[in-house]
Design a protein around this motif. Sequence first.
Motif, short mmCIF file in Angstrom:
data_model
loop_
_atom_site.label_atom_id
_atom_site.label_comp_id
_atom_site.label_asym_id
_atom_site.label_seq_id
_atom_site.Cartn_x
_atom_site.Cartn_y
_atom_site.Cartn_z
N LYS A 21 0.86 -1.18 0.00
CA LYS A 21 0.00 0.00 0.00
C LYS A 21 0.90 1.24 0.00
N ALA A 22 0.54 2.23 -0.83
CA ALA A 22 1.40 3.41 -0.95
C ALA A 22 0.57 4.66 -1.14
N GLU A 23 1.19 5.80 -0.88
CA GLU A 23 0.57 7.11 -1.10
C GLU A 23 1.43 7.90 -2.08
N GLY A 24 0.84 8.96 -2.66
CA GLY A 24 1.58 9.81 -3.58
C GLY A 24 1.35 9.42 -5.03
N LEU A 25 2.21 9.93 -5.90
CA LEU A 25 2.08 9.73 -7.33
C LEU A 25 3.36 9.15 -7.91
N LEU A 26 3.22 8.38 -8.99
CA LEU A 26 4.36 7.84 -9.74
C LEU A 26 4.19 8.17 -11.20
N LYS A 27 5.32 8.33 -11.90
CA LYS A 27 5.30 8.62 -13.33
C LYS A 27 6.49 7.93 -13.97
N TYR A 28 6.27 7.29 -15.14
CA TYR A 28 7.34 6.53 -15.78
C TYR A 28 7.48 6.94 -17.24
N LYS A 29 8.74 6.97 -17.70
CA LYS A 29 9.00 7.16 -19.12
C LYS A 29 10.25 6.39 -19.51
N MET A 30 10.22 5.87 -20.74
CA MET A 30 11.34 5.07 -21.24
C MET A 30 11.47 5.32 -22.74
N SER A 31 12.70 5.38 -23.20
CA SER A 31 12.94 5.51 -24.64
C SER A 31 14.11 4.61 -25.03
N PHE A 32 13.99 4.02 -26.22
CA PHE A 32 15.00 3.09 -26.72
C PHE A 32 15.15 3.33 -28.22
N HIS A 33 16.39 3.46 -28.68
CA HIS A 33 16.68 3.65 -30.10
C HIS A 33 17.86 2.80 -30.49
N LEU A 34 17.67 2.02 -31.57
CA LEU A 34 18.73 1.13 -32.02
C LEU A 34 18.86 1.20 -33.53
N ASN A 35 20.07 1.55 -33.98
CA ASN A 35 20.42 1.48 -35.39
C ASN A 35 21.33 0.27 -35.55
N MET A 36 20.86 -0.71 -36.32
CA MET A 36 21.59 -1.97 -36.40
C MET A 36 22.95 -1.82 -37.09
N ASP A 37 23.19 -0.70 -37.76
CA ASP A 37 24.50 -0.46 -38.36
C ASP A 37 25.49 0.13 -37.36
#
Length: 661
Positions: free
Chosen positions: A368-384
Amino acid sequence: MDPRLKKRILWGAGGILALFFVLIIALLIFRGKLLEYSIARVTQKVERRYPVDFTIGKAEFTDLRSVVLSNITLVPHGRDTLFTTDSVRASVSLRSIFKGRIVFRRLEVANGYITARRDSTGNNFSFLLKRDESLPADTSEKTTRNYGRLLNNLIETAFDNVPDQVFFRNLNVSYVSTNRTIDVRMPYLTIDDGEIDSQVSIQVDTLRNNMRVHGAINPRSYVISASLFAFDERGIKVPYVKSKFGGEISFDTLYVSLTDKTFKRDILTVKGAAMVNDLFVNHERLATEDIHVNEAAIDYSVSIGPNLYVIDSLTEVRVNKVKANVFASYNKGEPNIIDLKVKTKDVPANDFFESLPTGLFENLEGIKAEGLLKYKMSFHLNMDSVEAVRFDSDLDASKNFKIVEYGSTNLEKINGSFSHTVYEYGKPVRTFTVGPANNFYTPIDQISPYLRNAILTAEDAYFYRHKGFHEEAFRQAIAKNIQERDFKRGGSTISMQLVKNVFLTRQKTVTRKVEEAIIVWLLENQRLVSKHRMFEVYLNIIEWGPEIYGAKDASRFYFGKQPSELTLAEAIFLTSIIPSPKRYRSSFDSAGNLRSYKAGYYRLIGGHMARRGLISQEEYDNLYPNVRLSGRARDIIVTAPDTTEEDPRDFELETIDMLGF
């Protein structure tokens, strides 16, 4: 009224009535010919469009507005029959008869059979998906197959053949190939003014699902929605998962919709939604128990074109109460490029933990928890340029975030004495107390600084500066794993290794990394445990050989001394075997001397320790890659037969990878 006018009116009315009766009589006389003509036109139209023989055995009126068609078959040239039905009863528009053509307003189909077959010589259904030859040539298909065009043709073919009103009784659809059999039986299927209703039994090989289907369709706008729900208590099981992946997926209700379709510039874009209730997933690689999601949903926007597959950022995924926007792109070309982004808005922390699928993260259940959470993720891959892979992941909490109550696991247990069980391959092998009650427990200030600093240098040089994660090391691990096409490096920090050993040793699953990351984030960002305490526990539980756990056990096993008495060379040796503790004997020859390839590791670790001021230059200059074994290790190693010396480059490269240099 003038009698003459009245007489004329009566004569006129009588003439109109007579003419009407003449027309009715003519209709009754010639409607059969008109039906034959209409059937011939339909047959010619079908056979001009497709390479098939379309046959209607018999067609006749049963009353003024009803027609019965019987013995209907559709046979592709040189192939098995695709469709056959005993009879079709149709209602005819009277207006169409007067216009010299017959339009069917309502169809009732009895005992229909659609049988798709595939064998080594081909199939009897792909002609339905072929492109209209009258359209301009698609030059893009010269270099690559456009799955967007293929799917667009499939959607349009399906929608173009949906009648306004149709009532199927005993409709059967089957697919038969050399290694697969699918059988669909529908006691009834109705499509009436856009409303769809059916009872369906689907058997795929040995798996059978019984369900009800209800939905709506607008063929002209390419819009459809449907709900599937289990007709019995067994639920609906997804086929092929057991045979192909060794797991099971089942659900109670599934809703799917297509709300928009466009095809422009060789790119198909489809939008819609889907939702599933009571989803159960079972696979030993995911979790040891059933994973249960009460409700999951997606509003999707997907584009498919030549060498392009995109999930638009408008796509929103929801798991129970938590929503996230997802963007994914795979550009297959020169080079191949992959992008992935995930982003949430502020989520109530309690909703986040309550939304975690049960059975997936056992240590987090009940929090059980209080407050707020926020998530962000980014991934970029150039196979060369794999080495330039970009990865960013960030979980933010509001200032008032806090854990109110722990569930099945108290994450703060590390702060005091606790019982620790070691697991191998999911089975417990040893349990001991981590704390002063254990004679082998050693406070961190009684462990040689050489050992502490050598381990920090090799395992996690930024341990006291990061908050549980070293993103650059993780990014390098991703690049290395992609280049090697195997999972050989994890980019784990000491915090992550500690959590894995203390909380997650019961199971080795794909999702364990996610649970590990969440627990590490809670420990580090909420300061549930100090860095000093985390490192001390780590030094007292890690494995250093067969059933050798902790610094004191290792020091006595190899060198017959206390951990405070370890020399620099001994400390570096103990550090070197942490990645593969069960292979400790391969470090020595039959006389108990360190093998020559260890010199590279000693130079590497010793050099970094010297540059960081952890040892003096004199200590580095006098560092020699050799140790003197005593205690139980000597009895095991020295009496063991000599083995072929391993290639020193293998271990040295492994070490360089581990350090991220």
